[in-house]
Enzyme design. Structure first.
Site, PDB file in Angstrom:
ATOM      1  CD  GLU A  15      10.109  14.247  10.618  1.00 23.56           C
ATOM      2  OE1 GLU A  15       9.069  13.673  10.967  1.00 23.56           O
ATOM      3  OE2 GLU A  15      11.072  13.745  10.262  1.00 23.56           O
ATOM      4  CE  LYS A  48      -2.144   3.442   2.224  1.00 30.69           C
ATOM      5  NZ  LYS A  48      -1.905   4.707   1.445  1.00 30.69           N
ATOM      6  CB  CYS A  54      13.321   9.941   7.770  1.00 29.69           C
ATOM      7  SG  CYS A  54      12.034   9.343   6.986  1.00 29.69           S
ATOM      8  CD  GLU A  99      13.295   2.428   9.952  1.00 32.11           C
ATOM      9  OE1 GLU A  99      13.435   3.245  10.433  1.00 32.11           O
ATOM     10  OE2 GLU A  99      13.450   1.259  10.390  1.00 32.11           O
TER      11      GLU A  99
END
Ligand code: UN1
Length: 495
Positions: A382, A174, A283, A249
């Site tokens: 972030e 997905k 990331c 992650e």
């Protein structure tokens, strides 16, 4: 006409009757890139059923033969690398060198995993009893769900898919909705390489529908998810209900520690690439620059001078330094953070949406630098965009304290010429990855990738660690003594 894609279930591309569709958009031009099916829970059920049915055959295919298939995928991907790299750039917006790099990272990893087909190492260890043999073997988990983000639209799917397949699992994939074209092109390559029907299935659609249905499906044993912390936590909690292995992650707030003895021109190139490569949407992006006060002014002058001639624009033009951000949502979120930054810190460079001419068709932002103290929102949360927080510190100890005082721990970097300090930083920095004299981005596929704290839940992807993610260990005892031997009893040490 925008090309229409179906779902890929049990080896067939098809569009379910009454399917709703969504379109992906080139973030540099606003043009449509592809049209995709919004999958439903029923589509997920069909995909999982195909993966369940095909699992025993795929599991029993010798791993080196599974590796041959991966090599064929890699070969085809190399042939199509220029075109695929363009598709990455057109759908996601990273500059073409990085679009090609994304595809190269896929190729590297698929080839690495093909080789694993001849390793998949277990252990052989001594027994405490005579005429007894102890070993471990790797077995697949079954059906795995791979849920992937848009920022590495070919590499991250392949990190998961190739590792899952070599270990003998079957997959339902997905992808992030805004890079569904890249996902479909990846799946087409596996199809063309001759992967048996049902081994890899693609269900496009929203996380709320397709993702949740996958995580809830009792026949999905492992969920591998890369994305944001909030969604990751939700996936983890839902997966826990089914006692699934959930691999996460998640985000990062990756620091570069710039020490007073650093090679400044080298660090300058590294910081620019780390902070503004992929428009900061990795990331691993450098989102904090922690600078020793002795070189603070000099380095910031160098940095802003370089940004004055850092071209933002058409990502297909090889001279462009930074393309657009990936979507309208991304742009809004980043601009909101820039507003927060303007209130709590000093804007040193950029801070605006770029407008006029071709800029008006896409989501272009200026590379942005804030001078801030540690503890502001922009220095801790972030942002996932081209926004760098610069923090002045008095020395190494303070730099490490600041670096570690965030919720994340993915990547980190130190620029110094002092070898002792470099090794101390390797020890001190709370992160899954530490670079010495190199930027926080650009991990290589043959090494483990992942982080500590809210970056994940302890696992690692890539490298041989990927085998851990997608396999079960079976422990085997073979007793060839032809009599009952009792461990802990028969050969117990004399007290
Ligand atoms: C990510 O942003 O989730 O180390 C992956 C890097 C790339 C992978 C980044 N090889 O920057």
């Amino acid at each position: 006409m925008t090309e229409e894609f179906g779902l890929f279930i049990d080896g067939v591309w098809s569009t379910p009757p009454d399917a709703r569709r969504f379109t992906t958009i080139n973030p540099a031009t606003g043009e449509a890139v592809g049209s995709f099916v919004s999958g439903t829970a029923a589509d997920v059920d069909r995909a999982v059923a195909a993966a369940v049915r095909e699992f025993p055959t795929w599991r029993d295919t010798p791993a080196p033969r599974r590796g041959d298939l991966l090599l064929e995928v890699a070969r085809r991907m190399k042939e199509r690398k220029p075109e695929l790299g363009r598709t990455v750039t057109q759908e996601m917006g990273k500059v073409i060198a990085e679009g090609l790099g994304d595809v190269q990272e896929s190729i590297d990893f698929i080839e690495y995993m093909a080789g694993e087909g001849r390793r998949l190492f277990g252990e052989t260890v001594p027994s405490e009893l005579r005429s007894k043999f102890c070993l471990t073997v790797r077995q697949p988990k079954g059906v795995v769900a791979c849920i992937t983000p848009w920022n590495f639209p070919t590499a991250i799917p392949n990190w998961k898919i190739a590792a899952a397949l070599i270990t003998g699992n079957t997959v339902v994939f997905k992808p992030a909705s805004n890079t569904a074209r890249c996902a479909a092109e990846v799946v087409r390559l596996y199809e063309a390489a001759g992967l048996p029907h049902g081994v890899l299935n693609l269900v496009t659609g929203s996380g709320g529908v397709v993702g949740n249905a996958l995580v809830a499906n009792p026949r999905v044993r492992t969920v591998s998810f890369t994305g944001g912390v909030e969604t990751g936590r939700d996936v983890y909690v839902r997966g826990a209900q089914g006692l699934k292995m959930v691999h996460l992650e998640l985000g990062g707030k990756n620091p570069v520690l710039l020490m007073e003895d650093a090679d400044l021109p080298l660090a300058l190139d590294g910081v620019l690439f780390g902070a503004f490569g992929t428009s900061g949407q990795r990331c691993t992006a450098t989102s904090r620059l922690i600078v020793h006060e002795k070189v603070y002014d000099a380095f910031l002058d160098l940095l802003t001078a370089r940004l004055e001639r850092f071209p933002v624009g058409d990502p297909l033009n090889p001279a462009t330094g930074m393309g657009p951000v990936a979507s309208a949502d991304q742009e809004r979120k980043i601009l909101d953070y820039i507003e927060v930054g303007k209130r709590e810190a000093r804007l040193r460079y950029g801070g605006h949406k770029l407008t006029g001419g071709a800029y008006d068709r896409g989501f272009f932002l200026e590379p942005t630098i804030f001078e801030t103290t540690h503890g502001t929102r922009i220095s801790k949360e972030e942002i996932f965009g081209p926004v760098l927080s610069v923090i002045k510190v008095g020395g190494y100890e303070e730099a490490v304290r600041v670096a570690n005082d965030v919720d994340y721990g993915l990547s980190s970097s130190i620029y110094t010429r002092d070898v002792n300090r470099a090794f101390r930083a390797i020890h001190d920095l709370e992160a899954g990855i530490t670079y010495v004299n190199a930027p926080t981005i650009g991990a290589e596929v043959q090494l483990p990738f992942g982080g500590v704290k809210n970056t994940g839940n302890g696992g690692r992807e890539a490298g041989s660690a990927a085998i851990e993610e997608f396999s079960e260990i079976k422990t085997v005892f073979v007793d060839f003594s032809a009599k009952l031997q009792k461990a802990q009893i028969d050969e117990a040490p004399i007290a």
